[in-house]
Design an enzyme around this catalytic site. Sequence first.
Site, mmCIF file in Angstrom:
data_model
loop_
_atom_site.group_PDB
_atom_site.id
_atom_site.type_symbol
_atom_site.label_atom_id
_atom_site.label_comp_id
_atom_site.label_asym_id
_atom_site.label_seq_id
_atom_site.Cartn_x
_atom_site.Cartn_y
_atom_site.Cartn_z
ATOM 1 C CB SER A 28 -0.990 -0.002 1.167
ATOM 2 O OG SER A 28 -0.452 -0.594 2.289
ATOM 3 C CG HIS A 36 -3.329 -0.686 -2.567
ATOM 4 N ND1 HIS A 36 -3.558 0.633 -2.249
ATOM 5 C CD2 HIS A 36 -3.326 -1.352 -1.383
ATOM 6 C CE1 HIS A 36 -3.687 0.751 -0.946
ATOM 7 N NE2 HIS A 36 -3.559 -0.431 -0.400
ATOM 8 C CD GLU A 47 -4.765 3.330 -4.811
ATOM 9 O OE1 GLU A 47 -4.693 4.553 -4.955
ATOM 10 O OE2 GLU A 47 -4.211 2.735 -3.864
ATOM 11 C CG ASN A 93 -3.073 4.423 1.749
ATOM 12 O OD1 ASN A 93 -4.196 4.612 2.243
ATOM 13 N ND2 ASN A 93 -2.549 3.218 1.639
#
Length: 696
Positions: A406, A427, A439, A477
């Site tokens: 991540s 991800h 992702e 993130n």
Amino acid sequence: MTDKIHYRRDGDIAVLRIANPPVNALSQEVRTGLAEGMNRAEADTGVRAVLIVGDGRAFIAGADIREFGKPPQEPHLPDLCNRIEASPLIVVASLHGVSLGGGLEVALSAHYRIAQPTARVGLPEVHLGLIPGAGGTQRLPRICGAKDAIGVITSGRHLGARDALALGIIDEITENDPEEAGLSYTRTLLAEAAARRPVSELPAPEPLDWDAVYEEVLKKGRGQISPAAAVRAVQASSELPFVDGLAEERRIFNDLMQTDQRKGMIHAFFAERQVSNLPELKDTPARQVEQIGVVGGGTMGAGIATAALLAGLRVALLEMTQQAAQAAGERIAGNLAGALKRGKITAEQQSRMLSENLICDTRDAALSDADLVIEAVFEDMDVKREVFGRLDAVCKPGAILATNTSYLDVNEIAAATARPSDVIGLHFFSPAHVMKLLEVVVADKTAGDVTATAFALGKRLGKTAVRSGVCDGFIGNRLLNACRSAADHMVLDGASPFQIDSALQDFGFAMGPFAVSDLAGLDIAWAMRKRRAAGRDPRERVGRYADKLCEAGHFGQKTGEGFYLYEKGRRGGTPDPRVIDLIKAERVERGITPRSFSDAEIQRRYMAAMVNEGAKVLGEGIAGRPLDVDMVQIFGYGFPRYRGGPMKWADMTGLPEVLADIDRFAQEDAYFWSAAPLLRELVAQGRTFDDLNRDA
Ligand code: 3H9
């Protein structure tokens, strides 16, 4: 007649066939064609009945959403529905595929309705920030009663043919081709001299405790207004004559049409379909994937394996010890048991998935046949590189090697193999068999067909796949860290984590950021803070109160203590007063005099941080289009869909206003609040993020 409606005679029946691919949306041409078709049938000597059917894969998927927001063009759909219903001929609709929104409203204005067993019907307008606007809120309650109609309309759910039959929405289920079945049903009606049966003439539905129902639906909508507005429209069906109820429905529909919620939801509708459609991959074929390898059987690995099994793929899962492999198998079995309980799979499918499609092993060789392997081991570069070196040795040529990291650098992971063009980031979000976001992290050397395969796999797994470039945290993130920092600064300056969570829930987020941290585990962000500490710019403000919680072993939900206290068996937590003490102590230590924050300011700062980071991510080319950022937030981070995503929200709020906020906040903390160059550029040019979506 427009060429979207084909007219033909079958004895004394006129058939109107709608041909507007892909889903027969009710564009202006279709509406015109249907009105003209009705006129022609009524003028056609000997015609006693009209049969309406759809060509291709659906009856009608609803109004043409692309026309919304533009000046309405005649004939208007409510008038068309009234015109169909008022016909002196018997009108029958034969449904197949979907009949949604205006499509079901056309069907409800027919006098009789039949459907294929696989047909689905529904009034999903609330998902577009609207209510049914062509009589759906007036006719449906007259058929199935106010209570059930409210259930159907406020949820927007699709009903199968059986449920539709049980509610009286359709009169019969027929197996045959829709036109054949419709003709035979209509012939029977004519033979029996059946009467016209206009729904508007049925008695008004029963009264309910409208205010109580309205409040309940409003609360459930978590800030979304259209479902509650639909309750008022159904109330009108019970309290007013049909024509007045219709006018009230129209008034509410038109009001909602002007709202940002409608704009946000329609943006989300189209963005959801566009996001996985990458122009650069249009002509790139994907590689064949039937067998998936998963390395690591923790929560994430087991979730990924479950998602693959549910999609009909074969899975080989690799763990370090027999015991861990067995535990992974049990986790997967538990996930599948949940899917069985929710009716997603049958017991037979469940047992086949476990006995035939899954192996959990400790030998690398178990992965030698895999077409694509996803690594989901501990988030540590050395560990990942070691795993990829082993994968490179054991996987067959052409196999794709994916990492579920991540944060970490996918280029560096790829460099641990002799086939970096076969390496990509996938991800997933936890729980991976439930969360919709994927992702797809494209590294410098990733081959085009590897990216195409990742998107094809995402589709097969039922995920919304979004392309991201390589950076620390990728799209999602990166944004999360920026807004978490903004929240952290507000805490240091005087807000409480609990006020912030509550203000952001009021904004529409599924959960506030501190409750999310408790859920994810406070140790994860703690480890990241430690990892970053060495390279941190001294101007960066970072609170220490969360470190203190972790030092005391408070890791959130998994330890029962975090920002909130959790009791076994109870959902959610209660604020832990000790957190406030920790924060107060830190303010004293730092010499900060706390000030108060309004909920509106909290929302504004949090969103400004998110939009600014979104603009940076776009400017750096990590995200290709603003809609990619919007979809990441909606599908992975609980962002309210009715706001369209952060970039759409920024457009609707006004980019100059958002930039002015950022510049104002920068007067206190110029390091954190440095405006994204792209945002400045757009403001200077008077352009929006949506303009960039259109350019892409
Ligand atoms: C309404 O009816 C208001 C009325 O009450 C009152 C009016 C006065 N319009 O999803 P897919 C396109 S509101 C225009 O990929 P699937 C879609 O964009 C409407 N276009 O396929 C896509 O285009 P592209 C209420 C539409 O098989 C292509 O069709 N109705 C519309 O996964 C294929 O779609 C709804 O909310 C439309 N209405 O799913 C239904 N619908 O290929 C919305 C689809 O260029 N639609 N397109 O990307 C859906 O739920 C799904 O699209 C459907 C098909 C289930 C139909």
